[in-house]
Design a protein around this motif. Structure first.
Motif, short mmCIF file in Angstrom:
data_model
loop_
_atom_site.label_atom_id
_atom_site.label_comp_id
_atom_site.label_asym_id
_atom_site.label_seq_id
_atom_site.Cartn_x
_atom_site.Cartn_y
_atom_site.Cartn_z
N SER A 103 -56.88 -0.78 14.83
CA SER A 103 -55.96 -1.90 14.60
C SER A 103 -54.92 -1.55 13.53
O SER A 103 -53.77 -2.01 13.60
CB SER A 103 -56.74 -3.15 14.18
N ARG A 123 -52.42 0.92 15.18
CA ARG A 123 -51.52 0.22 16.09
C ARG A 123 -50.45 -0.56 15.33
O ARG A 123 -49.36 -0.80 15.85
CB ARG A 123 -52.32 -0.73 16.99
N ARG A 174 -52.45 -4.69 9.90
CA ARG A 174 -53.16 -4.35 11.13
C ARG A 174 -52.67 -5.27 12.24
O ARG A 174 -51.98 -6.26 11.98
CB ARG A 174 -54.69 -4.51 10.94
N ASP A 177 -54.05 -7.52 15.57
CA ASP A 177 -55.28 -8.05 16.16
C ASP A 177 -55.30 -7.90 17.68
O ASP A 177 -54.39 -7.29 18.28
CB ASP A 177 -55.50 -9.52 15.75
N ASN A 202 -52.26 -8.69 19.57
CA ASN A 202 -51.09 -7.92 19.16
C ASN A 202 -50.25 -8.64 18.11
O ASN A 202 -49.03 -8.45 18.03
CB ASN A 202 -50.21 -7.55 20.37
N HIS A 216 -55.22 -2.23 22.24
CA HIS A 216 -56.40 -1.39 22.05
C HIS A 216 -56.96 -0.94 23.39
O HIS A 216 -57.34 0.23 23.57
CB HIS A 216 -57.45 -2.18 21.26
#
Length: 377
Positions: A202, A205, A224, A226, A229, A279
């Motif tokens: 996360s 990303r 981060r 989640d 997104n 993810h």
């Protein structure tokens, strides 16, 4: 003034009625069949009134009603959607069927302990912790709203699983090299950076180029993304951290920046369209296929249409984080340093997860023997 009096109901039944005034001065009463029960209640109620903790049963709400208010509050104060969803799913699946219709004042520590005991053996310890965590949070909200006097879930005991702790699975160094070698070129920087920094998927990303300090050789973890997104802060206060990177990793990132898809957000690992990468896409379309091509896989026992064995990837994307921790420890990093690099909320979490990898007492004895040999000959 509190009183205890004997009453005869129209039906002829004899009851004992406890009368008292609550913290707000309102007259309250409750009836019991036995005098000793009325005495015990009155004694407890008066004690709660004195400490400002009393909530009359008639003024209490059900667990279900309190849960609605708790979840609405969690959304209102901006808790991550994934967190609120986890709270809701946990409550509806495990708590609501067992005590949703029970008034908060009737829920006791033993009743919550019984719920946890009933669930023990039917789920993992991490899932049990989520059930307890949801109840603690629900009652904490209720107490601050005057709907409950105490938090009966706070001191509930979870099972001790020290004998059944499963060690995290992660790729060996040879497997890591092979996975990265067989990954699609655009994903190699992602997998390599995850392996040498221990960053959560996360966090990877949500990594922005402004978080990469090329001159200083540091990555600043500040956010981060989640499951929806959506950007948010790291999982804990210690999740906000600075991770040093080597010159080789800096060079890799500089090279990748030239090839990286354009992103208005400034993402280091965006989709081809420049958006946040999910993810699931990374795992299903990049990490697992790379493992299959690398031969880092297991036989499912099934056959495809051509009669060939169907293979599954051995590791989840999170395994790269475990591999990084193992590499840190192999390099001799102290537990506190590993905690800092990994962004764990506590040193205990680091020990609970990776304690078996740190040098043992036998290793210490060997070092002492070497020290004495050098000193005394």
């Amino acid at each position: 003034m509190a009183t205890l009096r004997k009453r005869t109901l129209p039906s002829g039944k004899i009851v004992w009625q406890a009368d008292y005034r609550d913290g707000g001065g309102k007259r309250r009463h409750k009836q019991f069949t036995l005098k000793k029960d009325a005495d015990a209640f009155l004694l407890g109620a008066l004690g709660e009134v004195r400490t400002g903790q009393h909530v009359a049963a008639s003024a209490s709400v059900t667990v279900a009603k309190a849960a609605e208010a708790w979840l609405a509050h969690a959304e209102k104060i901006g808790r991550e959607r994934a967190t609120v969803r986890r709270y809701r799913d946990t409550y509806e699946k495990y708590v609501a069927p067992r005590m949703g219709g029970t008034k908060l004042t009737a829920v006791t520590a033993p009743s919550v302990q019984n719920l946890i005991d009933d669930l023990t053996g039917t789920m993992s310890l991490s899932s049990l912790k989520k059930v307890k965590g949801a109840l603690v949070s629900l009652f904490k909200h209720a107490v601050t709203r005057g709907q409950a006097a105490i938090n009966p879930a706070r001191d509930v005991i979870l099972p001790d699983n020290k004998r059944t702790v499963t060690r995290p699975e992660y790729p060996t160094k040879a497997e890591l090299r092979s996975i990265i070698e067989h990954a699609l070129p655009r994903w190699r920087p992602f997998f390599r950076l995850a392996t040498v920094t221990g960053m959560r998927a996360s966090e990877m990303r949500g990594l922005l180029w402004k978080d990469v300090d090329v001159e200083g050789g540091v990555i600043h973890v500040r956010r981060r993304v989640d499951m929806y997104n959506q950007f948010g802060p790291p999982k804990s206060k210690t999740g906000t951290r600075d991770i040093p990177i080597s010159e080789a990793t800096v060079a890799m990132l500089v090279s990748w920046q030239k090839e990286c898809p354009a992103s208005e957000l400034g993402l280091v690992f965006p989709t081809l369209e420049g958006a946040v990468t999910s993810h699931a896409n990374i795992q299903h379309r990049a990490f697992w296929p790379a493992q299959i091509r690398a031969g880092v896989s297991t036989d499912t026992g099934e056959k495809d249409k051509k009669g060939k064995a169907v293979m599954d990837a051995k590791y989840s994307l999170h395994a790269l984080r475990h591999a990084a921790a193992a590499l840190f420890i192999e390099q001799g990093f102290a537990p506190k340093k590993v905690q800092s690099l990994m962004g764990h909320a506590s040193l205990q979490m680091t020990y609970d997860t990776y304690g078996y990898l740190f040098p043992s007492e036998d290793d210490d004895r060997a070092k002492l023997a070497t020290m004495e040999s050098a000193l005394f000959g």
